[in-house]
Design an enzyme around this catalytic site. Sequence first.
Site, PDB file in Angstrom:
ATOM      1  N   ASP A 138      11.903  10.786  -4.687  1.00 49.24           N
ATOM      2  CA  ASP A 138      10.913  11.846  -4.937  1.00 49.24           C
ATOM      3  C   ASP A 138      11.171  13.065  -4.050  1.00 49.24           C
ATOM      4  O   ASP A 138      10.246  13.826  -3.755  1.00 49.24           O
ATOM      5  CB  ASP A 138       9.495  11.316  -4.646  1.00 49.24           C
ATOM      6  CG  ASP A 138       9.006  10.342  -5.706  1.00 49.24           C
ATOM      7  OD1 ASP A 138       9.732  10.113  -6.678  1.00 49.24           O
ATOM      8  OD2 ASP A 138       7.892   9.808  -5.544  1.00 49.24           O
ATOM      9  N   ASP A 160       1.472  -2.554  -2.124  1.00 52.41           N
ATOM     10  CA  ASP A 160       2.082  -3.862  -1.906  1.00 52.41           C
ATOM     11  C   ASP A 160       1.027  -4.953  -1.697  1.00 52.41           C
ATOM     12  O   ASP A 160       1.100  -6.039  -2.279  1.00 52.41           O
ATOM     13  CB  ASP A 160       3.036  -3.804  -0.704  1.00 52.41           C
ATOM     14  CG  ASP A 160       2.439  -3.062   0.489  1.00 52.41           C
ATOM     15  OD1 ASP A 160       1.238  -2.731   0.467  1.00 52.41           O
ATOM     16  OD2 ASP A 160       3.183  -2.817   1.455  1.00 52.41           O
TER      17      ASP A 160
END
Length: 448
Positions: free
Chosen positions: A30, A178
Amino acid sequence: NELYVVERLISSTAAIEYPKDRLEIQVLDDSADETTQIAQRCVDELRKEGYDISCLHRDQRIGFKAGALEEGMRVAKGEYVALFDADFVPSPEFLLKTLPHFSDEGVGMVQVRWEHLNRDYSLLTRIQAILLDGHFVMEHGARSRSGMFFNFNGTAGIWRRRCIEDAGGWQHDTLTEDLDLSYRAQLAGWRFIFLQDLACPAEVPVEMNAWKSQQFRWAKGSMETAIKLLPRMIRSEFPWRVKLEAVIHLLANFSYVLMAIVALLIFPAVLSRQDLGWYRVLVVDLPLFLAAAGVVSQFYICSQKELYLDWKSRLKYLPCVLAFGMGIALNNARAVLEALAGRKTEFRRTPKYRVVDRGDTWWDKRYTLGKEHLFSMFEVAIGAYFCWIIRYSLLHGVYFPIPFLMLFGFGFFYVGSASLLQQRFERWWISDLEQKEVVAKGELSVGV
């Protein structure tokens, strides 16, 4: 934006021992700087060598890390998905030692332990290393062996693709994608495995503001995950002991709010002990102090003893471990309260500088992460407040709370002052570079 570490990451990933026709490598990028060009050059070179590797670049950071992982999953061909953050250096045997555990069809994820490339760089990195060792060895080890829920740490782990899809995929409504996915997967019936004997090296933050930002994200994200998933966890059919441990796990960071309250109310507690007398102080305060300091210290002593032959030489850092845990309390308490209030913030990545050896420097590199000056000044003020309480205790003969007060005072003062000093040094360095560039341009124009 990982120009200092991206090449090392790609090279180490390509060095993993596995048949090339069964290994696909995705560089999820990104970046808004030349990191993309560096990554693409590495990818092109490896593709010429026969690797199935690609660089997936996004111009918009929609969903942040979870969004990037979601984009990668859309085109990934593999049955298993191994993930590595930019500063990690996976060993060549990573896949050979993790994939065999998936022979059990009920296993959805395998997490390996983190090692620390720059453990000995500074006091801050040493403390972080001990804190992380305790997390992996004591927490992950115990939860994994006893059948409790534990979490994927966002990196240095491998997932069964079907497990990710069955759990609902990567979602970005929390800062800890996560932890969120881990609980959803285990609620769906998948089991996780932790491998303590297999470690993946990485860098810990070398800058105080970067560490505080990382801790803020973890604390806020875990509370967001608790708000999102605890009701579902409590209604599930898992045994009560699993549910109770999940509640303790997901709400653990709320302890920072309690610690911040203790810090602010410590002076009234000291006043109340002036007239107690030695006997009552010993009966009440000594057991509390031993429970607070002794038990937590034993937690980290056991982790060091488990991992290192020279564990005794590391014990001298335990007072600083306790102090740093107290000094970060206001930062993390603020994160918890923001999560409870429903305030959403962007995913602020932790800068990586490829600072490993003690001679390496971070302040002359990009990505330095500033922090609010007023908040750091408030942390310093709390440290000064504890120094005043220590002086008051000495003058009035209230000696027993002093060791406890010293830990609090050192922690707040170190965390706050390091933040301020590093910010000031960063500004000085940048200003100095800008002046040199102006001078250089002036000399050049005269020369022409």
